[in-house]
Design a protein around this motif. Structure first.
Motif, PDB file in Angstrom:
ATOM      1  N   LEU A  81       0.851  -1.188   0.000  1.00 32.35           N
ATOM      2  CA  LEU A  81       0.000   0.000   0.000  1.00 32.35           C
ATOM      3  C   LEU A  81       0.886   1.236   0.000  1.00 32.35           C
ATOM      4  O   LEU A  81       1.855   1.323   0.761  1.00 32.35           O
ATOM      5  N   MET A 116       0.929   5.127   0.831  1.00 34.99           N
ATOM      6  CA  MET A 116       0.160   6.085   1.642  1.00 34.99           C
ATOM      7  C   MET A 116       0.581   7.506   1.287  1.00 34.99           C
ATOM      8  O   MET A 116       1.762   7.861   1.354  1.00 34.99           O
ATOM      9  N   SER A 142      -6.699   0.850   6.113  1.00 34.04           N
ATOM     10  CA  SER A 142      -5.708  -0.017   5.479  1.00 34.04           C
ATOM     11  C   SER A 142      -6.216  -1.449   5.396  1.00 34.04           C
ATOM     12  O   SER A 142      -6.075  -2.124   4.363  1.00 34.04           O
TER      13      SER A 142
END
Length: 813
Positions: A690, A692, A718
């Motif tokens: 991921l 961010m 998340s």
């Protein structure tokens, strides 16, 4: 009992270890550990929990910053550990070339598409590797703890070496000596076969009644049968393997020549271990896998000498006399006469010895002491298929005087022809012109000895009567170049890998089974052969052997139509029709007669098989994925310096300018999730990244506490993103593993239903039948109970669930 999982760090026996593999059972867990630290790093051992004290190392839960080198090693370790039971697991660690076609059978097994496989690739395309990989993949999933490999006696050591050297599977060669030694150290009544988890045994040893009873009393997860074409017809070998395969959850059959033109024999082979379930047949040719090896076939017509023509004429007279007395409709008569003609085509010496033995039996009995025939191979360590066959009573005469006169003339002609045989002379001339190693095949052992006396160059001899050390010495001498000629029979030639030392095969006579030709040529025409392969067939031009070519072409054409079988004769053949191959060949060779349309017709029932074409793309994709996986494993090979996977997440800063541009101010978080089964064992590990984007500028000096607070604040969002990203993969894993377990459960249920004790006839005056039936019933009840336990374990394992995501790695700009 605490469930230990792969990747965990533990302490046991005053050392720290990493859990490499964990297998759960009813009341215990078998774990494989790899040593951590500086003392013997990578050393592996196996422990049984809870009987060994194994304590998990408590993880460091907090996020911490580490050096970039440590972060990269942890990343490689995470990528190398990533796995899914929808994909091959053992193949990446195996010491094999990643050829797509060799991966396909294992893919079919792990997807639960079948529990029975027939690996029928052309000779030399790696069927042993495919079978070994299938076993390794099943063992990686904890479903193949007990494996029995059944093979010709000469291939046992080769199988043990392949399993150990390529897949790290320790297998024991089990023969009568090994059983005797093991039984001597066990309590009375304990079956020694239960003590070998991976056993390799010869088919001729297994088929013995007392041995088969002990082997069948064991519970085997996988039965692997090499050179399975030898089981295609009705025989004691077929019955023995059928009894074992019917009780095994997985059956893997290997043969390059499954179809010899007889559909009935092919259906018999495909039915081994069947309980109404399908058989997956993997049949790939050299053209399919784009083999670089070329093959040239040469047919050398040899004109017979006058003594040889006289011998064949007298043999024809004898055959006509037999047919006149016995009639043409008797199948056993034709097959018995076929043996005599086979012997004549092999060598005049072989025919002379056969006739001489029959003449000796016709002599009046004398009341003198005689030496009984000793059972020198009473334990199935040798192969008697190449010995001189016994005389069949089907061709005995009522008029013994006429039979003696005909055979006396035939024996005299055969001895005269044996003085200078044209085929032997042609072979010697051919060998003189070939200045490289050559393999010469013949069908009978006595012909082999006859050749050895006439061949001038140094020759190694290989036949079914040799002991293991004698066979190994002959092969070493040929491979090392100490002997430039290898004289071999079919009984000794199966499974040989001689592509590195030879490329020329000479057949002294045409075997009546066309697939034997392919087996012979396949000793040198294999993966790894870089030169053009040459095959020479010596054919007696003016005898029935020349007429055999038509029969062989028909049977090859039928086999090519059925399963795209190879053509060892080097031509397209003729139109096919279905006949009893042996009887038709005998009539054609002996009398030049063609079989009628109804003669020897076989049943039209087709075996329950399925196509395997759909796995080609899967094999290619699997090979590409495993290549990438291997690269990660090699780079992360120094496991003693890799961060244990049970520690908390680690972070580092990106210093590389290119990496920083790619991050573009974002923070990269790498999470791990997956699926585990009802035993608590991981069946997949998925890595999700991921990126961010921060709403405001982070502090100039980000520390671990600031990052931990950031991830705590965005954890809910998340996890939702991770669940969405992992949903497709998790669904695929759950479906695939469920199908795999369901296939095994279905097979187990079918086996259990087949273990119903049969009726028996009780004795009137003794209890032996009762005792025998009680023993059979006890064994069946024990196997049924073991099957019930396996079903319960499989049912528990089928309860699959998602593993909560865990943060593993963080990369900050």
């Amino acid at each position: 009992m605490q469930i230990l999982r792969s990747g965990m760090s533990v302490e046991a026996r005053r050392r720290r270890w990493r859990v490499v593999d964990a297998r759960a059972y009813d009341e215990c867990q078998l774990i494989t550990l790899s040593a951590l630290g500086t003392k013997d790093p990578g050393d592996e051992t196996q422990l049984l929990v809870p009987f060994d004290a194994v304590e998990p190392v408590q993880p460091h839960g907090g996020l911490r910053f580490v050096q970039r080198r440590s972060w990269r090693r942890a990343c490689l370790d995470l990528l190398s550990y990533r796995f899914s039971e929808t994909h091959l697991r053992a193949a990446g660690r195996a010491r094999i070339d990643l050829l797509p076609h060799q991966l396909e059978p294992a893919i079919a097994l792990i997807r639960g598409h079948a529990c029975r496989l027939l690996l029928a690739d052309d000779v030399g395309l790696g069927k042993t590797i495919q079978a070994g990989l299938a076993v390794a993949e099943l063992r990686a999933r904890g479903t193949a703890d007990r494996v029995l490999v059944v093979t010709p006696a000469g291939l046992r050591d080769q199988w043990a070496g392949e399993l150990s050297g390529r897949f790290d599977i320790a297998a024991d060669v089990v023969d009568f000596q090994a059983v005797a030694r093991r039984a001597a150290g066990l309590p009375y009544g304990v079956n020694p076969w239960t003590t070998w988890p991976i056993a390799i045994a010869s088919i001729d040893y297994i088929k013995r009644a007392e041995v088969l009873a002990a082997v069948a009393a064991c519970s085997w997860d996988v039965i692997v049968v090499d050179e399975a074409h030898g089981l295609a017809g009705a025989s004691d070998r077929h019955e023995a393997i059928a009894a074992l395969a019917a009780r095994a959850p997985y059956v893997v059959l290997l043969t390059a020549t499954p179809h010899n033109g007889d559909r009935r024999a092919f259906a018999s082979l495909c039915g081994l271990g069947a309980h109404g379930d399908k058989l997956l047949v993997f049949r790939r040719t050299r053209e399919t896998i784009q083999s670089v090896t070329r093959r040239r076939v040469h047919r050398l017509l040899v004109r017979s000498s006058d003594p040889e023509r006289k011998m064949h004429a007298l043999l024809a007279d004898f055959s006509r006399a037999v047919r006149a007395e016995r009639g043409d409709a008797h199948r056993d008569v034709w097959l018995a006469l076929a043996v005599l003609h086979k012997r004549a085509y092999s060598s005049a010496r072989a025919l002379a010895e056969t006739v001489a033995r029959r003449l000796a039996a016709l002599e009046p009995e004398r009341h003198t002491a005689a030496q009984l025939e000793l059972p020198l191979d009473d334990h199935g360590e040798a192969d008697a298929d190449d010995e001189a066959p016994r005389w069949s009573a089907a061709i005995n005469f009522h008029d013994r005087a006429l039979e003696r006169r005909l055979l006396t003339d035939l024996a005299s002609a055969a001895r005269a022809a044996a003085v200078r045989e044209t085929k032997v002379s042609a072979l010697c001339r051919l060998l003189d012109r070939i200045a490289e190693p050559v393999i010469v095949f013949t069908e009978y052992r006595d012909t082999l000895a006859h050749l050895a006396r006439h061949v001038e160059r140094s020759a190694a001899i290989l036949h079914g009567g040799l002991a293991r050390h004698e066979r190994a010495a002959a092969l070493r001498a040929f491979a090392a170049g100490a002997r430039t000629i290898l004289l071999a029979t079919d009984a000794a030639g199966e499974g040989l890998n001689l592509q590195a030392s030879c490329r020329i095969v000479v057949n002294l006579e045409l075997p009546w089974n066309p697939m034997r030709l392919e087996q012979r040529i396949g000793r040198v025409d294999r993966i790894g052969q870089r030169r053009t392969v040459h095959a020479f067939h010596l054919i007696a031009a003016d005898t029935g052997e020349h007429r055999l070519l038509a029969s062989l072409r028909r049977r090859i054409a039928l086999a090519r139509t059925e399963i795209d079988a190879p053509n060892p004769l080097g031509n397209s053949g003729a139109d096919s029709y279905e006949v009893d191959g042996d009887q038709h060949a005998a009539k054609l060779a002996i009398a030049g007669l063609a079989a009628s349309s109804a003669e020897g017709a076989t049943a039209r029932g087709e075996p329950h098989t399925a196509s395997t074409d759909a796995y080609r793309d899967d094999g290619i994709l699997a090979a590409q994925r495993l290549t990438t996986e291997r690269a990660c494993v090699v780079r992360a090979a120094d496991r003693t310096r890799v961060r244990p996977r049970d520690q908390g997440p680690v972070a580092t800063r990106a210093r590389n300018a290119r990496t920083r541009r790619r991050l573009n101010g974002r923070i990269l978080a790498i999470w791990e999730t997956g699926v585990e089964d009802g035993w608590g064992l991981r069946v997949s590990s998925q890595v999700i990244a991921l990126a961010m984007v921060l709403a405001r500028q982070p502090p100039r000096q980000m520390d671990a506490r600031w990052l931990a607070a950031l991830f705590a604040a965005v954890e809910r969002d998340s996890l939702q993103l991770i669940d969405a990203a992992a949903e497709r993969d998790s669904t695929e894993v759950i479906t695939s593993v469920s199908t795999f377990i369901a296939a095994r459960m279905t097979r187990e249920a079918l086996i259990g239903a087949a273990l119903i004790p049969a009726g028996f006839q009780p004795g009137l005056f003794d209890r032996r039948a009762h005792h025998a039936q009680a023993a059979i019933r006890a064994g069946q009840e024990e196997m049924a109970a073991a099957g019930s336990r396996r079903l319960a374990g499989l049912e528990r394992r089928s309860a699959l669930s998602l593993v909560p995501p865990r943060l593993r790695l963080v990369l900050v700009p």
